[in-house]
Enzyme design. Structure first.
Site, PDB file in Angstrom:
ATOM      1  CG  ASN A  37     -21.425  63.064  34.256  1.00  0.00           C
ATOM      2  OD1 ASN A  37     -20.943  63.730  35.158  1.00  0.00           O
ATOM      3  ND2 ASN A  37     -22.687  62.682  34.243  1.00  0.00           N
ATOM      4  CG  HIS A 122     -34.533  65.282  29.544  1.00  0.00           C
ATOM      5  ND1 HIS A 122     -33.761  64.305  30.107  1.00  0.00           N
ATOM      6  CD2 HIS A 122     -33.973  65.532  28.328  1.00  0.00           C
ATOM      7  CE1 HIS A 122     -32.788  63.969  29.285  1.00  0.00           C
ATOM      8  NE2 HIS A 122     -32.890  64.716  28.201  1.00  0.00           N
ATOM      9  NE  ARG A 147     -34.901  61.261  28.843  1.00  0.00           N
ATOM     10  CZ  ARG A 147     -33.831  60.743  29.448  1.00  0.00           C
ATOM     11  NH1 ARG A 147     -32.811  60.297  28.735  1.00  0.00           N
ATOM     12  NH2 ARG A 147     -33.766  60.689  30.756  1.00  0.00           N
ATOM     13  CE1 TYR A 159     -28.656  59.285  35.673  1.00  0.00           C
ATOM     14  CE2 TYR A 159     -29.302  58.037  33.734  1.00  0.00           C
ATOM     15  CZ  TYR A 159     -28.671  59.123  34.305  1.00  0.00           C
ATOM     16  OH  TYR A 159     -28.084  60.056  33.513  1.00  0.00           O
ATOM     17  CG  ASP A 211     -32.332  56.949  27.677  1.00  0.00           C
ATOM     18  OD1 ASP A 211     -31.994  55.799  27.336  1.00  0.00           O
ATOM     19  OD2 ASP A 211     -31.516  57.823  28.052  1.00  0.00           O
ATOM     20  CG  HIS A 213     -29.770  55.058  30.949  1.00  0.00           C
ATOM     21  ND1 HIS A 213     -28.718  54.721  31.749  1.00  0.00           N
ATOM     22  CD2 HIS A 213     -29.492  56.289  30.490  1.00  0.00           C
ATOM     23  CE1 HIS A 213     -27.846  55.699  31.776  1.00  0.00           C
ATOM     24  NE2 HIS A 213     -28.286  56.677  31.007  1.00  0.00           N
ATOM     25  CD  GLU A 237     -31.350  57.909  24.628  1.00  0.00           C
ATOM     26  OE1 GLU A 237     -32.274  58.740  24.645  1.00  0.00           O
ATOM     27  OE2 GLU A 237     -30.296  58.043  25.268  1.00  0.00           O
ATOM     28  CD  GLU A 263     -26.823  58.222  26.524  1.00  0.00           C
ATOM     29  OE1 GLU A 263     -27.735  58.919  26.061  1.00  0.00           O
ATOM     30  OE2 GLU A 263     -26.739  57.914  27.727  1.00  0.00           O
ATOM     31  NE  ARG A 284     -29.236  59.273  22.633  1.00  0.00           N
ATOM     32  CZ  ARG A 284     -29.357  60.528  23.055  1.00  0.00           C
ATOM     33  NH1 ARG A 284     -29.798  61.471  22.242  1.00  0.00           N
ATOM     34  NH2 ARG A 284     -29.033  60.849  24.297  1.00  0.00           N
ATOM     35  CG  HIS A 313     -25.417  62.156  25.038  1.00  0.00           C
ATOM     36  ND1 HIS A 313     -24.251  61.892  25.714  1.00  0.00           N
ATOM     37  CD2 HIS A 313     -26.400  61.993  25.924  1.00  0.00           C
ATOM     38  CE1 HIS A 313     -24.520  61.578  26.959  1.00  0.00           C
ATOM     39  NE2 HIS A 313     -25.825  61.634  27.119  1.00  0.00           N
ATOM     40  CG  ASP A 317     -23.873  64.363  31.575  1.00  0.00           C
ATOM     41  OD1 ASP A 317     -25.039  64.107  31.919  1.00  0.00           O
ATOM     42  OD2 ASP A 317     -23.288  63.770  30.659  1.00  0.00           O
ATOM     43  CD  GLU A 340     -30.255  64.150  25.815  1.00  0.00           C
ATOM     44  OE1 GLU A 340     -29.323  63.544  25.243  1.00  0.00           O
ATOM     45  OE2 GLU A 340     -30.673  63.839  26.947  1.00  0.00           O
ATOM     46  CD1 TRP A 403     -24.987  52.391  35.777  1.00  0.00           C
ATOM     47  CD2 TRP A 403     -26.040  54.300  35.328  1.00  0.00           C
ATOM     48  NE1 TRP A 403     -24.065  53.291  35.316  1.00  0.00           N
ATOM     49  CE2 TRP A 403     -24.678  54.485  35.044  1.00  0.00           C
ATOM     50  CE3 TRP A 403     -26.925  55.385  35.143  1.00  0.00           C
ATOM     51  CZ2 TRP A 403     -24.172  55.687  34.559  1.00  0.00           C
ATOM     52  CZ3 TRP A 403     -26.408  56.581  34.658  1.00  0.00           C
ATOM     53  CH2 TRP A 403     -25.040  56.714  34.363  1.00  0.00           C
TER      54      TRP A 403
HETATM   55  O1  LIG Z   1     -29.257  62.138  28.042  1.00  0.00           O
HETATM   56  C1  LIG Z   1     -29.394  60.928  28.005  1.00  0.00           C
HETATM   57  O2  LIG Z   1     -30.052  60.330  27.166  1.00  0.00           O
HETATM   58  C2  LIG Z   1     -28.710  60.121  29.021  1.00  0.00           C
HETATM   59  O3  LIG Z   1     -28.900  58.928  29.011  1.00  0.00           O
HETATM   60  C3  LIG Z   1     -27.809  60.824  29.951  1.00  0.00           C
HETATM   61  C4  LIG Z   1     -26.678  59.963  30.470  1.00  0.00           C
HETATM   62  O4  LIG Z   1     -27.148  59.065  31.418  1.00  0.00           O
HETATM   63  C5  LIG Z   1     -25.635  60.843  31.092  1.00  0.00           C
HETATM   64  O5  LIG Z   1     -25.075  61.634  30.114  1.00  0.00           O
HETATM   65  C6  LIG Z   1     -24.553  60.052  31.811  1.00  0.00           C
HETATM   66  O6  LIG Z   1     -23.556  60.933  32.210  1.00  0.00           O
HETATM   67 MG   LIG Z   2     -29.606  58.318  27.048  1.00  0.00          MG
END
Ligand SMILES: O=C(O)C(=O)C[C@H](O)[C@H](O)CO
Ligand SMILES: [Mg+2]
Length: 403
Positions: A37, A122, A147, A159, A211, A213, A237, A263, A284, A313, A317, A340, A403
């Site tokens: 992605n 999600h 999630r 995000y 998550d 992130h 996560e 991931e 993941r 994961h 994407d 997921e 992010w």
């Molecule tokens: O699915 C998740 O847990 C993610 O964190 C998604 C990611 O941010 C995403 O795949 C980035 O391209």
């Molecule tokens: Mg993630």
């Protein structure tokens, strides 16, 4: 049998996907997902310039040898672009091998370890109430695991939280990277309230996940893990960036909240220390980004020795090709945890016909020989590539952050 032809197909039915198709001299073919992605065309160039020319004339049944040829032969080891390219070849070759054997892929891997594969969906909302409504919708649709990500008072956009309630979020939503502003203190103060509200409304049985992130430091992650302990998360996560695997040792000392990571990993070596020290509970790393079935199987086997389970994961994407192959892997792998799942758009599902099906919070694997996912190349042509960038994040003082 020889590989006669191989080529990439880039299509954007709502978002960009890269697919590698490998065709044999006997007319059999296989496909693999090569979607990285936000960096899609780097993988296309790697495949077309450096990989495909070396594949022509090789025996497609020598999967292991081709994997090592591409990995060792490159000299420049690992990295997401290389490992995604290798993964696409590997996935396509396993597809061919299973078709030749007239078996669904899970049979070739060793057969079913389970009848169905639990997934998590999600739920996102601009605030706690909106988020709870989305959790309720998932529960109504049969999900056993969700999630949960909510907007935070004082943070304009985050995000992973959809711009409009009820819609999925999209990571690559702009031509050039969008910028968000992040406040760790506001986030840390809010998240325990979110999970208190989730347990209050949905009781103890629903599996809930979160998550982070990569946005915290180890000691902040330790605090969050501790504070959400009463709400029994299925997992927390990516609570910190994982380049420094030792950071998880610190977090682990402070909390019993299960930890998931990986991931963004692309090889066993990204996860080795985490697994061997039992600092994580779920790995993941998925097929598309870590060298395909051949390499992720090695990660899963190592993880199994240390009670670490898989939790691949699976956002939108990754293409249905990755999801389809993952469902076969999940059906086989002994140390499965969860998968997921973000539903693809109907346009994506039409471009990639598949035989897996979602039923009552689980995936049921298909019986078609191969991984059970195809690509409609004519339809794919109707959706040309469009550059799409992932966002960036800054702290309130302007410092560039995760992010
Ligand atoms: O699915 C998740 O847990 C993610 O964190 C998604 C990611 O941010 C995403 O795949 C980035 O391209
Ligand atoms: Mg993630």
């Amino acid at each position: 049998m020889k590989i006669e032809q191989a080529y990439t197909i880039v299509t954007s039915p709502g978002r960009n996907f890269v697919t590698l198709k490998i065709v044999t001299d006997q007319g059999e073919y296989g496909i693999g997902d090569a979607t990285l992605n936000g960096r899609e065309m780097a993988v296309v160039a790697y495949l077309e310039e450096h990989v495909i020319p070396t594949l022509i004339g090789r025996d497609p049944q020598r999967i292991e040898d081709i994997w090592h040829y591409l990995y060792r032969g490159a000299y420049w080891r690992r990295g997401p672009v290389t490992m995604t390219a290798i993964a696409a070849v590997d996935m396509a070759l396993w597809d061919i091998k299973a078709k030749l054997a007239e078996m669904p892929l899970y049979q070739l891997l060793g057969g079913k370890s389970r009848d169905r594969v639990m997934v998590y969906g999600h739920a996102t909302g601009r605030d706690i109430d909106a988020c709870l409504e989305e959790v309720a919708r998932h529960v109504d649709e049969g999900y056993k695991a969700v999630r949960v990500q909510a907007g935070i008072p004082g943070i304009a956009s985050i995000y992973g939280v959809a711009k409009k309630d009820g819609e999925p979020y999209e990571p690559a939503d702009a031509d050039l990277p969008a910028e968000h502003v992040w406040s760790t203190s506001k986030y840390l103060n809010h998240v325990p309230k979110l999970f208190a509200a989730v347990r209050e409304r949905f009781g103890d049985d629903l599996h809930v996940l979160h998550d982070v992130h990569h946005r915290l430091t180890p000691i902040e992650a330790a605090r969050l893990g501790k504070e959400v302990e009463p709400y029994h998360l299925f997992w927390l996560e990516d609570c910190v960036p994982a380049e420094n695997q030792e950071a998880f040792g610190l977090i682990r000392q402070h909390t019993t909240t299960p930890l998931a990571v990986g991931e963004v990993f692309n090889s066993l070596f990204d996860a080795k220390t985490l697994i061997e020290n039992q600092w994580i509970d779920y790995i993941r790393t998925t097929l598309t980004h870590a060298g395909g079935i051949t390499h992720v199987r090695r990660i899963a086997d190592l993880a199994g020795l240390y009670h670490v389970r898989t939790g691949f994961h699976g956002p939108t994407d990754l293409s249905p090709v990755c999801l389809g192959a993952a469902i076969h892997f999940d059906t086989w792998v002994p140390n499965f945890g969860i998968q997921e799942y973000m539903p693809h758009t109907s346009a994506t599902d039409e471009v990639f016909p598949h035989d897996y099906r979602f039923e009552n919070g689980h995936f049921i694997v298909g019986e078609t020989p191969g991984h059970g996912v195809d690509i409609d190349e004519q339809l794919a042509k109707q959706y040309p590539y469009k550059r799409a960038s992932l966002p960036v994040n800054r702290l309130e003082d302007g410092t560039l952050w995760h992010w």
